[in-house]
Design a protein around this motif. Structure first.
Motif, short mmCIF file in Angstrom:
data_model
loop_
_atom_site.label_atom_id
_atom_site.label_comp_id
_atom_site.label_asym_id
_atom_site.label_seq_id
_atom_site.Cartn_x
_atom_site.Cartn_y
_atom_site.Cartn_z
N ALA A 243 0.85 -1.19 0.00
CA ALA A 243 0.00 0.00 0.00
C ALA A 243 0.89 1.24 0.00
CB ALA A 243 -0.92 0.00 1.22
N VAL A 244 0.69 2.13 -0.98
CA VAL A 244 1.52 3.33 -1.10
C VAL A 244 0.62 4.56 -1.10
CG1 VAL A 244 3.20 4.59 -2.50
CG2 VAL A 244 3.26 2.08 -2.43
N PHE A 245 0.90 5.48 -0.20
CA PHE A 245 0.22 6.78 -0.14
C PHE A 245 1.18 7.81 -0.73
CE2 PHE A 245 -1.13 10.40 2.93
CZ PHE A 245 -1.98 10.94 1.97
N ALA A 246 0.75 8.50 -1.79
CA ALA A 246 1.59 9.50 -2.45
C ALA A 246 1.15 10.90 -2.08
CB ALA A 246 1.53 9.31 -3.97
N TYR A 247 2.11 11.81 -2.04
CA TYR A 247 1.83 13.19 -1.60
C TYR A 247 0.87 13.89 -2.53
CZ TYR A 247 2.60 17.75 0.47
OH TYR A 247 2.41 18.95 1.09
N ASP A 248 0.89 13.57 -3.83
CA ASP A 248 -0.10 14.13 -4.73
C ASP A 248 -0.39 13.16 -5.86
OD1 ASP A 248 1.98 14.39 -6.56
OD2 ASP A 248 1.94 16.58 -6.63
N ASP A 249 -1.35 13.51 -6.70
CA ASP A 249 -1.82 12.60 -7.74
C ASP A 249 -0.75 12.31 -8.79
OD1 ASP A 249 -4.29 12.57 -6.49
OD2 ASP A 249 -5.14 14.13 -7.77
N LEU A 250 0.12 13.29 -9.07
CA LEU A 250 1.16 13.06 -10.07
C LEU A 250 2.13 11.99 -9.60
CD1 LEU A 250 2.16 14.20 -12.85
CD2 LEU A 250 3.88 15.44 -11.52
N LEU A 251 2.55 12.07 -8.35
CA LEU A 251 3.44 11.03 -7.82
C LEU A 251 2.71 9.69 -7.78
CD1 LEU A 251 5.34 12.85 -4.92
CD2 LEU A 251 5.98 12.59 -7.31
N ALA A 252 1.44 9.70 -7.46
CA ALA A 252 0.66 8.46 -7.42
C ALA A 252 0.59 7.82 -8.81
CB ALA A 252 -0.75 8.73 -6.91
N SER A 253 0.54 8.65 -9.85
CA SER A 253 0.51 8.10 -11.20
C SER A 253 1.82 7.41 -11.53
CB SER A 253 0.20 9.20 -12.22
OG SER A 253 1.26 10.14 -12.30
N GLY A 254 2.94 7.89 -10.97
CA GLY A 254 4.22 7.20 -11.14
C GLY A 254 4.24 5.85 -10.46
N VAL A 255 3.57 5.77 -9.30
CA VAL A 255 3.44 4.48 -8.60
C VAL A 255 2.65 3.50 -9.46
CG1 VAL A 255 2.59 3.34 -6.53
CG2 VAL A 255 3.56 5.65 -6.36
N LEU A 256 1.55 3.96 -10.05
CA LEU A 256 0.73 3.11 -10.90
C LEU A 256 1.50 2.64 -12.13
CD1 LEU A 256 -2.69 5.01 -10.77
CD2 LEU A 256 -2.07 2.90 -9.60
N LYS A 257 2.35 3.51 -12.67
CA LYS A 257 3.15 3.14 -13.84
C LYS A 257 4.13 2.03 -13.50
CE LYS A 257 5.76 5.24 -17.63
NZ LYS A 257 6.32 6.51 -18.18
N ALA A 258 4.74 2.12 -12.32
CA ALA A 258 5.66 1.06 -11.89
C ALA A 258 4.92 -0.25 -11.70
CB ALA A 258 6.35 1.48 -10.60
N ALA A 259 3.73 -0.19 -11.12
CA ALA A 259 2.93 -1.40 -10.91
C ALA A 259 2.58 -2.05 -12.25
CB ALA A 259 1.67 -1.06 -10.14
N ARG A 260 2.24 -1.22 -13.22
CA ARG A 260 1.89 -1.75 -14.54
C ARG A 260 3.10 -2.41 -15.20
NH1 ARG A 260 0.06 2.60 -16.63
NH2 ARG A 260 1.82 3.17 -17.95
N PRO A 267 -6.12 -2.92 -7.31
CA PRO A 267 -5.46 -2.81 -6.01
C PRO A 267 -5.17 -4.15 -5.33
CG PRO A 267 -7.80 -2.55 -5.70
CD PRO A 267 -7.59 -2.80 -7.18
N ALA A 268 -5.38 -5.29 -6.02
CA ALA A 268 -5.25 -6.59 -5.36
C ALA A 268 -3.84 -6.82 -4.82
CB ALA A 268 -5.62 -7.70 -6.34
N GLU A 269 -2.82 -6.43 -5.61
CA GLU A 269 -1.44 -6.67 -5.17
C GLU A 269 -0.73 -5.40 -4.72
OE1 GLU A 269 0.39 -10.25 -7.63
OE2 GLU A 269 -0.64 -8.84 -8.99
N LEU A 270 -1.19 -4.27 -5.18
CA LEU A 270 -0.62 -2.99 -4.74
C LEU A 270 -1.73 -1.94 -4.76
CD1 LEU A 270 1.99 -1.47 -3.92
CD2 LEU A 270 2.17 -0.74 -6.32
N SER A 271 -2.01 -1.36 -3.59
CA SER A 271 -3.03 -0.31 -3.47
C SER A 271 -2.35 1.06 -3.45
CB SER A 271 -3.86 -0.49 -2.21
OG SER A 271 -4.69 -1.63 -2.32
#
Length: 329
Positions: A243-260, A267-271
């Motif tokens: 589970a990763v909480f990002a400071y803003d949506d742009l950083l969160a989109s980078g997290v989603l890119k890494a997951a992809r 969110p089953a393996e990474l929320s």
């Protein structure tokens, strides 16, 4: 005796005309020279002659808005709120763009010291002590948005509530390994809003019996690729977060890119939870913490105008509510 423009010129080692240019058109002065002049003015506590300030201000009806507009899409929404609040007031808006919300404004050097503005809105930018003293000394009415500092009115959000909301959602989803991704700040001890997202996030997890290890708290430059690389490093740990909480949506989109890129199911393996709820969040189906972006700009502008017109003489501090928006991540 009060310092004069001659004293500033002598201290800075420049001509009087150069000091005058720095005061009135700072963008036309070389950065190194401007910094030297401003440092001299601060050391001498120089204030332009009161009558000159009055002449410069009379009838201007001009408000400056300083923010990292080109680096953060959310500030366009805040500016919309400012424009909406001032539409019927006949105020001119002057926009000053800054590179990053993680960096201080070392001198507010883009704003003339002769105060050709009636007032100033500073959005999400930490102000160093010298600049704060200069603003107060020049009596330039200023309202801070998302930043709080003694001597200034402010409009903020409850960042601690955001941290609590993110942690509680992760806990309800059954997670036990967590991370936090934030923009690296070059300014220590800056205060944004009310409380700290990270502190509240960590405390809420700890109250439920879960630690947030220091190696799971990562600071990165503000950008999708930097957030993606940091996420890959987190996922390479022996005990990676789910589970990763990002400071803003742009950083969160980078997290989603890494997951992809890793083929992880979200969110089953990474929320993932972001912050702001700008357009990118809805586009990505990102779960995020919504802050009232346009409303905050509107209220900040209204607060500034109330101070300028004398309708509100005391300092005002407004804290706006935030909301958890659950989507697909």
């Amino acid at each position: 005796m009060a310092a004069t423009i001659y004293d500033v010129a002598t201290r800075a080692g420049v001509s009087i005309s150069t000091v005058s240019l720095a005061l009135n058109s700072p963008s036309r002065v070389k950065p190194a020279t401007l910094q030297r002049i401003l440092a001299a003015a601060d050391e001498l506590r120089f204030v332009p002659k009161a009558e000159a300030v009055v002449r410069a201000r009379r009838g201007v009806r001009r408000i400056g808005v300083m923010a990292p507009f080109t680096s953060y899409l959310s500030f366009a929404q805040r500016l919309n709120g400012v424009m909406h609040a001032l539409r019927a007031e006949s105020w001119e808006i002057v926009v000053y763009d800054q590179e990053s919300a993680a960096n201080s404004i070392p001198s507010l050097a883009s704003i003339p010291l002769t105060n050709t503005l009636d007032g100033l809105l500073v959005m999400s930018l930490p102000i160093d002590d010298e600049s704060a003293d200069r603003i107060l000394r020049q009596k330039l009415t200023t309202v801070l948005l998302e930043v709080q500092r003694p001597g200034f009115s402010s409009v903020a959000i409850d960042n601690a509530e955001g941290g609590r909301l993110a942690a509680e959602l992760f806990l309800r989803r059954g997670h036990t390994r967590f991370a936090y991704l934030a923009e690296a700040a070059r300014v220590p001890n800056r205060v944004l809003g009310v409380g700290s997202r990270l502190d509240a996030y960590r405390d809420t997890l700890a109250a439920a019996g879960h630690a947030l290890p220091d190696e799971h708290v990562v600071y990165v430059p503000h950008g999708i690729d930097a957030a993606k690389q940091a996420t890959h490093a987190l996922l390479d740990l022996a005990d990676p977060p789910t589970a990763v909480f990002a400071y803003d949506d742009l950083l969160a989109s980078g997290v989603l890119k890494a997951a992809r890129e890793r083929g992880l199911r979200v969110p089953a393996e990474l929320s993932v939870i972001g912050f702001d709820d700008g357009d990118i969040a809805e586009h990505l189906g990102l779960t995020t913490i919504r802050q009232p972006l346009e409303e905050s700009g509107e209220i900040a502008a209204q607060t500034l105008v109330a101070r300028l017109t004398g309708r509100q003489r005391s300092l005002q501090h407004v804290t706006l509510k935030i909301t958890l928006i659950e989507r697909e991540t």
